[in-house]
Write a protein that holds these residues in place. Structure first.
Motif, PDB file in Angstrom:
ATOM      1  N   ARG A 175      21.919 -56.689 -26.689  1.00 34.92           N
ATOM      2  CA  ARG A 175      20.349 -56.869 -27.302  1.00 34.92           C
ATOM      3  C   ARG A 175      20.219 -56.444 -28.357  1.00 34.92           C
ATOM      4  O   ARG A 175      20.807 -55.540 -29.020  1.00 34.92           O
ATOM      5  N   THR A 176      19.159 -56.867 -29.000  1.00 36.50           N
ATOM      6  CA  THR A 176      18.531 -56.509 -30.269  1.00 36.50           C
ATOM      7  C   THR A 176      17.009 -56.154 -29.984  1.00 36.50           C
ATOM      8  O   THR A 176      16.276 -56.634 -29.217  1.00 36.50           O
ATOM      9  N   VAL A 177      16.913 -54.816 -30.463  1.00 37.92           N
ATOM     10  CA  VAL A 177      15.519 -54.102 -30.356  1.00 37.92           C
ATOM     11  C   VAL A 177      15.217 -53.544 -31.773  1.00 37.92           C
ATOM     12  O   VAL A 177      16.007 -53.346 -32.530  1.00 37.92           O
ATOM     13  N   ASP A 178      13.755 -53.538 -31.783  1.00 34.99           N
ATOM     14  CA  ASP A 178      13.221 -53.047 -33.209  1.00 34.99           C
ATOM     15  C   ASP A 178      13.077 -51.692 -32.802  1.00 34.99           C
ATOM     16  O   ASP A 178      12.406 -51.113 -32.000  1.00 34.99           O
ATOM     17  N   LEU A 179      13.461 -50.899 -33.967  1.00 34.71           N
ATOM     18  CA  LEU A 179      13.264 -49.303 -33.980  1.00 34.71           C
ATOM     19  C   LEU A 179      12.264 -49.112 -35.227  1.00 34.71           C
ATOM     20  O   LEU A 179      12.469 -49.988 -36.215  1.00 34.71           O
ATOM     21  N   SER A 180      11.649 -47.867 -35.385  1.00 35.15           N
ATOM     22  CA  SER A 180      11.040 -47.737 -36.483  1.00 35.15           C
ATOM     23  C   SER A 180      11.550 -46.995 -37.565  1.00 35.15           C
ATOM     24  O   SER A 180      12.775 -46.192 -37.203  1.00 35.15           O
ATOM     25  N   ILE A 181      11.524 -47.240 -38.884  1.00 32.90           N
ATOM     26  CA  ILE A 181      12.193 -46.649 -40.119  1.00 32.90           C
ATOM     27  C   ILE A 181      11.125 -46.447 -41.097  1.00 32.90           C
ATOM     28  O   ILE A 181      10.014 -47.156 -41.248  1.00 32.90           O
ATOM     29  N   SER A 182      11.368 -45.303 -41.641  1.00 33.97           N
ATOM     30  CA  SER A 182      10.456 -44.724 -42.970  1.00 33.97           C
ATOM     31  C   SER A 182      11.424 -44.942 -44.294  1.00 33.97           C
ATOM     32  O   SER A 182      12.681 -44.118 -44.292  1.00 33.97           O
ATOM     33  N   PHE A 183      11.070 -45.675 -45.381  1.00 28.39           N
ATOM     34  CA  PHE A 183      11.819 -45.656 -46.439  1.00 28.39           C
ATOM     35  C   PHE A 183      11.386 -44.554 -47.307  1.00 28.39           C
ATOM     36  O   PHE A 183       9.864 -44.399 -47.373  1.00 28.39           O
ATOM     37  N   ILE A 184      12.122 -43.919 -48.019  1.00 27.80           N
ATOM     38  CA  ILE A 184      11.748 -43.032 -49.123  1.00 27.80           C
ATOM     39  C   ILE A 184      12.192 -43.374 -50.561  1.00 27.80           C
ATOM     40  O   ILE A 184      13.449 -44.277 -50.439  1.00 27.80           O
ATOM     41  N   GLU A 185      11.403 -43.063 -51.678  1.00 25.21           N
ATOM     42  CA  GLU A 185      11.737 -44.012 -52.823  1.00 25.21           C
ATOM     43  C   GLU A 185      13.024 -42.968 -53.495  1.00 25.21           C
ATOM     44  O   GLU A 185      12.728 -41.997 -53.439  1.00 25.21           O
ATOM     45  N   THR A 186      13.602 -43.659 -54.000  1.00 25.99           N
ATOM     46  CA  THR A 186      14.946 -43.156 -54.752  1.00 25.99           C
ATOM     47  C   THR A 186      14.561 -42.830 -56.377  1.00 25.99           C
ATOM     48  O   THR A 186      13.879 -43.519 -56.835  1.00 25.99           O
ATOM     49  N   ALA A 187      14.968 -41.643 -56.924  1.00 24.57           N
ATOM     50  CA  ALA A 187      14.727 -41.441 -58.447  1.00 24.57           C
ATOM     51  C   ALA A 187      15.280 -42.463 -59.035  1.00 24.57           C
ATOM     52  O   ALA A 187      16.368 -42.773 -58.989  1.00 24.57           O
TER      53      ALA A 187
END
Length: 187
Positions: A175-187
């Motif tokens: 099964r494919t499920v959606d999970l939450s992710i937060s991106f941080i900017e790289t320098a």
């Protein structure tokens, strides 16, 4: 040594701890929590634990982002423990429970490998939190959260919605499920 022990030794089948077995019941979608509470009440002293894995996810409604908590597998409640005949018939009387999943002989058991991944995702209780990641070229590198060291399960990333599609095996199906992710900017 009787014939059962000889057969067990010949086939290398070892007795499992039945209190660690996982099963699933199918419930009306949207009624996972009330049915979970009814199961816990009805089977309170039998040692059976009911779990509804949930995920924290961002949804947009009327132009604003809201954090919502949704079931990971809508319509399912997971049960851990030994379900004997009396517990089985108690389960059948619970309102909102549609079906106890079983094959032709016994209750359907969830494979330990499947539960291990789900348990790793639910490291802080029943709710799967948000993972933190950054983009390194074409790769996504998870730095924190439940998806840490599980990059192989991610099939796609939607940075605009803050979601990743994760491939999980559950009840023998992928099964494919959606999970939450937060991106941080790289320098």
């Amino acid at each position: 040594m009787d014939w059962r022990e000889k057969l067990r030794n010949m086939t290398k089948i070892e007795d499992e701890d039945e209190s660690q077995q996982w099963h699933a019941v199918f419930v009306l979608t949207g009624n996972e929590d009330p049915v979970k509470e009814k199961i816990e009440y009805a089977l309170g002293n039998s040692g059976v634990r009911a779990v509804v894995p949930k995920r924290r996810i961002m949804e947009r409604k009327a132009g604003k982002w809201h954090e919502r908590i949704r079931p990971l597998f809508p319509g399912y409640v997971l049960l851990q423990g030994k379900i004997d005949v009396s517990a089985y018939y108690i389960l059948k009387t619970i309102p909102g429970l549609v079906r106890i999943l079983k094959d032709e002989r016994e209750l359907y058991r969830i494979y330990p490998e499947e539960i291990e991944i789900i348990s790793r995702l639910m490291c802080n209780g029943d709710i799967i939190g948000t993972s933190v990641a950054f983009k390194k070229g074409d790769r996504i590198v998870i730095t924190d959260g439940p998806l840490l060291n599980m990059e192989g399960l991610i099939t796609s990333v939607d940075p605009r919605k803050g979601r990743v599609k994760v491939r999980l095996s559950f009840l023998g199906d992928v099964r494919t499920v959606d999970l939450s992710i937060s991106f941080i900017e790289t320098a």
